[in-house]
Scaffold this active site. Structure first.
Site, PDB file in Angstrom:
ATOM      1  N   ASP A  15      42.919  28.454  31.426  1.00  0.00           N
ATOM      2  CA  ASP A  15      42.208  29.453  32.220  1.00  0.00           C
ATOM      3  C   ASP A  15      42.834  30.818  31.943  1.00  0.00           C
ATOM      4  O   ASP A  15      43.869  30.918  31.277  1.00  0.00           O
ATOM      5  CB  ASP A  15      42.310  29.126  33.708  1.00  0.00           C
ATOM      6  CG  ASP A  15      41.514  27.874  34.069  1.00  0.00           C
ATOM      7  OD1 ASP A  15      40.651  27.474  33.274  1.00  0.00           O
ATOM      8  OD2 ASP A  15      41.779  27.304  35.142  1.00  0.00           O
TER       9      ASP A  15
ATOM     10  N   LYS B 229      37.263  31.879  33.538  1.00  0.00           N
ATOM     11  CA  LYS B 229      36.128  32.521  34.189  1.00  0.00           C
ATOM     12  C   LYS B 229      36.429  34.010  34.271  1.00  0.00           C
ATOM     13  O   LYS B 229      37.437  34.409  34.843  1.00  0.00           O
ATOM     14  CB  LYS B 229      35.923  31.950  35.591  1.00  0.00           C
ATOM     15  CG  LYS B 229      34.768  32.599  36.352  1.00  0.00           C
ATOM     16  CD  LYS B 229      34.661  32.049  37.750  1.00  0.00           C
ATOM     17  CE  LYS B 229      33.547  32.748  38.521  1.00  0.00           C
ATOM     18  NZ  LYS B 229      33.445  32.280  39.911  1.00  0.00           N
TER      19      LYS B 229
ATOM     20  N   MET C 150      40.812  33.680  46.700  1.00  0.00           N
ATOM     21  CA  MET C 150      39.456  33.939  46.196  1.00  0.00           C
ATOM     22  C   MET C 150      38.551  34.510  47.295  1.00  0.00           C
ATOM     23  O   MET C 150      37.387  34.137  47.412  1.00  0.00           O
ATOM     24  CB  MET C 150      38.845  32.650  45.623  1.00  0.00           C
ATOM     25  CG  MET C 150      39.651  32.062  44.483  1.00  0.00           C
ATOM     26  SD  MET C 150      39.012  30.466  43.904  1.00  0.00           S
ATOM     27  CE  MET C 150      39.415  29.405  45.306  1.00  0.00           C
TER      28      MET C 150
END
Length: 249
Positions: free
Chosen positions: A35, A57, A172
């Site tokens: 990631d 992402k 998040m």
């Protein structure tokens, strides 16, 4: 012929908080699916001999879908390779490591967890915010802020969260912060509760933004706060001192 998959947490920052076991597993890997959260210091040190596959992402764009990542892990392991699935923080804390474990088990792929230091604990500590304190908080609740608190069906109980007397840590949650604050206040949490947002924790561009539940959404917008960030809500935030760093890498 079956290889093995290692679900590896890289910790919250650079090499300084990468575990010895994680370093050894990364260095011996044939394939690394990574990631973006491990950060440039760790990613630039990945072994040259390993096949490196970007699974990160970036904003709203996924390089690979979760199903594609899982299929790749299974396929590479079946080729007899040592596969590292490298994530920021800890794989089992909002890192989808549990989902990947299920897939690997279902396909009879040997798997090992290499835990990482989660940003939920280390990043507040790095700026002098202890998540527990005998005067302020005897419990910690860690939640994802990725879930929209205004949707009809929710996995999170906002009434219960608003009434808890400890520290609330949100990962998040930058995008939904105004809605999160409104939901907590609407369910009874004191609007004057201190809040801190720590962006890019334990990195050179680390930044702390503070306020109260009442005004943190507006302040975050004015300051241009962006993910990745750890949000801390609770009385322990009052112990923050601007410019003080307790962890140096």
């Amino acid at each position: 012929m079956s290889g093995k998959v290692y679900l590896v947490g890289s910790g919250p920052g650079g090499e300084g908080l990468l575990t010895i076991r994680a370093r050894a597993v990364i260095d011996s890997a044939d394939v690394i699916l990574f990631d973006q959260l491990p950060g440039e210091e760790i990613l630039s040190g990945l072994p040259e001999k390993a096949e490196k596959i970007d699974c990160g992402k970036y904003g709203s764009e996924h390089t690979l879908k979760q199903e594609e990542i899982e299929a790749l892990m299974v396929a590479k392991a079946r080729e007899g390779k040592q596969v590292v699935r490298l994530k920021g923080g800890d794989p089992f804390l909002f890192g989808r490591g549990g989902e990947e474990l299920e897939v690997l088990r279902a396909n009879n792929i040997p798997v090992e967890l290499v835990p990482g230091i989660t940003s939920a604990l280390a990043v507040p500590g790095a700026v002098g915010i202890p998540l527990t304190h005998r005067k302020f908080a005897s419990q910690v609740t860690i939640i994802t802020g990725h879930e929209d608190p205004t949707k009809p069906e929710q996995a999170l109980d906002w009434k219960l969260l608003a009434q808890q007397q400890g520290t609330l840590v949100i990962l998040m949650g930058v995008k939904n912060l105004p809605e999160i604050a409104a939901s907590l206040m609407g369910n009874g949490m004191d609007p004057g509760t201190p809040v801190a947002i720590i962006e890019n924790g334990l990195r050179e561009n680390q930044r702390v933004t503070t306020g109260t539940l009442r005004d943190i959404g507006e302040i975050a917008g004015e300051q241009g706060v962006k993910p990745p960030a750890v949000i801390v809500i609770g009385r322990v935030v009052s112990l923050y001192r601007k410019g003080e760093e307790l962890i140096r890498l």
